[in-house]
Design an enzyme around this catalytic site. Structure first.
Site, PDB file in Angstrom:
ATOM      1  N   GLN A  12       9.870 -13.606  12.854  1.00 51.68           N
ATOM      2  CA  GLN A  12       9.845 -14.983  12.366  1.00 51.68           C
ATOM      3  C   GLN A  12      10.816 -15.135  11.201  1.00 51.68           C
ATOM      4  OE1 GLN A  12       5.852 -16.288  12.076  1.00 51.68           O
ATOM      5  NE2 GLN A  12       6.340 -18.308  11.287  1.00 51.68           N
ATOM      6  N   SER A  94       8.030  -7.254  12.874  1.00 54.88           N
ATOM      7  CA  SER A  94       6.879  -8.152  12.799  1.00 54.88           C
ATOM      8  C   SER A  94       6.568  -8.751  14.175  1.00 54.88           C
ATOM      9  CB  SER A  94       7.143  -9.242  11.744  1.00 54.88           C
ATOM     10  OG  SER A  94       6.003 -10.015  11.504  1.00 54.88           O
ATOM     11  N   LEU A  95       6.697 -10.065  14.333  1.00 59.22           N
ATOM     12  CA  LEU A  95       6.488 -10.703  15.634  1.00 59.22           C
ATOM     13  C   LEU A  95       7.315 -10.031  16.725  1.00 59.22           C
ATOM     14  CD1 LEU A  95       5.883 -13.120  17.627  1.00 59.22           C
ATOM     15  CD2 LEU A  95       7.982 -14.109  16.694  1.00 59.22           C
ATOM     16  N   ARG A 119      -2.040 -15.109  18.444  1.00 62.57           N
ATOM     17  CA  ARG A 119      -1.601 -14.568  17.151  1.00 62.57           C
ATOM     18  C   ARG A 119      -1.011 -15.683  16.289  1.00 62.57           C
ATOM     19  NH1 ARG A 119       3.158 -12.328  14.737  1.00 62.57           N
ATOM     20  NH2 ARG A 119       2.824 -10.332  13.656  1.00 62.57           N
ATOM     21  N   HIS A 203       1.644 -10.203   6.694  1.00 54.92           N
ATOM     22  CA  HIS A 203       1.511  -8.774   6.392  1.00 54.92           C
ATOM     23  C   HIS A 203       0.868  -8.527   5.024  1.00 54.92           C
ATOM     24  CE1 HIS A 203       3.737  -8.168  10.024  1.00 54.92           C
ATOM     25  NE2 HIS A 203       4.712  -8.923   9.564  1.00 54.92           N
ATOM     26  N   GLN A 252      -1.097  -4.315  12.047  1.00 54.49           N
ATOM     27  CA  GLN A 252       0.193  -4.919  11.666  1.00 54.49           C
ATOM     28  C   GLN A 252       0.037  -6.290  11.008  1.00 54.49           C
ATOM     29  OE1 GLN A 252       2.166  -7.632  13.565  1.00 54.49           O
ATOM     30  NE2 GLN A 252       4.048  -6.551  14.130  1.00 54.49           N
TER      31      GLN A 252
END
Length: 319
Positions: A12, A94-95, A119, A203, A252
């Site tokens: 993202q 991340s994503l 998510r 996070h 995560q």
């Protein structure tokens, strides 16, 4: 000899109105990828991805699906058009880890799409419940930044969220906490600061409600073994156990991303070529700062795919 190669997928913040549109227009497989997702979710995703407005696209509940779809559509086309360009490793920031799971053949697309939507929805809800921000700090290593965090003694919640490359660490926390931390760092002579274009404190413990809601869905989703290795964010290590993979997907959401460590792990394992797949060139820039010995390419546009194809053909001629 075949090169060891890694496919890398952005997270993202890489979003842009119109991303993957040229792939959608030029390749049936890319169009089918978008159509399949829209059928699964009963949502017109391509409109907001290709036309915007940016204010709608940047919303976490739109943005995560958009980047995932753009990355997977481009990755599928690469595998179709250049079958010899096979990855030994996949990793995503991340994503981007969900695109890595899909393109490493560990999580099927039909299962990944509703999971990414969930998510994104849960994280958007967490953002609304606990508004947050993320701040990239350049020119400081993690030890220096941890010392500054302690020195600031701010009552607001601020954590280290991403360890991306040498001299680049991302902080995340409440909006007030990040604002105060930004002022504190500027007062200590840390001038290279950049607020990230994201909707919350990803996070960090502020995403705990999202982690809790996502956990049972990840526990139920089908994962499978494949010959393509996966390096995961929460540890920066190669993970082969499906049990551990599942646990780290859950972890995560609230834990820091050890991106630099993961890149160094792949280099240690002999990766000579990295291909960033999806919108932007963020990961290409991070590799440059990490100083990987291998080459890094990016495929964001059809012309990038053509360039990659030409390079592969040239290598074939050279034997």
């Amino acid at each position: 000899m075949t090169k060891k190669r890694a496919f890398l997928f952005p997270g993202q913040g890489a979003q842009a109105v119109g991303m993957a549109k040229d792939f959608y227009d030029h390749f049936l497989l890319a169009r089918e990828t978008f159509e399949e997702a829209e059928e699964i979710l009963s949502r017109n995703l391509s409109k907001v991805i290709f036309e915007g407005p940016f204010e709608e696209l940047v919303r976490t509940d739109n943005c995560q699906l958009a980047i995932y779809l753009a990355s997977v559509a481009i990755g599928r086309v690469i595998r179709q058009q250049l079958p010899e360009v096979l990855p030994s490793f996949c990793a995503g920031l991340s994503l981007g880890e969900y695109a890595a799971l899909t393109l490493s053949d560990k999580l099927c697309f039909a299962s990944a799409v509703p999971l990414v939507e969930a998510r994104a929805t849960f994280m958007q809800e967490a953002c609304e419940k606990s508004p947050g921000a993320m701040l990239a700090v350049l020119g400081q290593n993690v030890d220096e930044l941890e010392a500054l965090l302690k020195e600031s003694a701010a009552p607001q919640k601020v954590w280290i969220a991403n360890l991306n490359c040498p001299q680049q660490v991302v902080l995340a926390g409440s909006r007030e906490g990040i604002e105060r931390m930004q002022e504190f760092l500027l007062g200590r002579g840390v001038k290279r600061l950049r607020l990230l274009d994201v909707g919350g404190a990803f996070h960090t413990p502020l995403m705990e409600s999202a982690r809790r809601k996502l956990s049972p869905l990840i526990q139920k989703v089908s994962l499978r073994e494949s010959p393509i290795a996966l390096v995961m964010n929460a540890t920066g290590e190669e993970v082969s156990s499906l049990f551990e993979m599942r646990a780290l997907m859950i972890q995560q959401v609230t834990s820091p991303v050890f991106w630099e460590k993961g890149i160094r792990k792949m280099e240690e394992r002999g990766v000579e070529e990295y291909i960033e797949i999806g919108p932007g060139t963020t990961l290409t820039g991070l590799n440059r700062r990490i100083g990987v010995a291998g080459t890094t390419l990016n495929v964001e546009k059809v012309e990038d795919l053509e360039k990659l194809g030409a390079e592969v053909y040239e290598r074939t001629l050279k034997g």
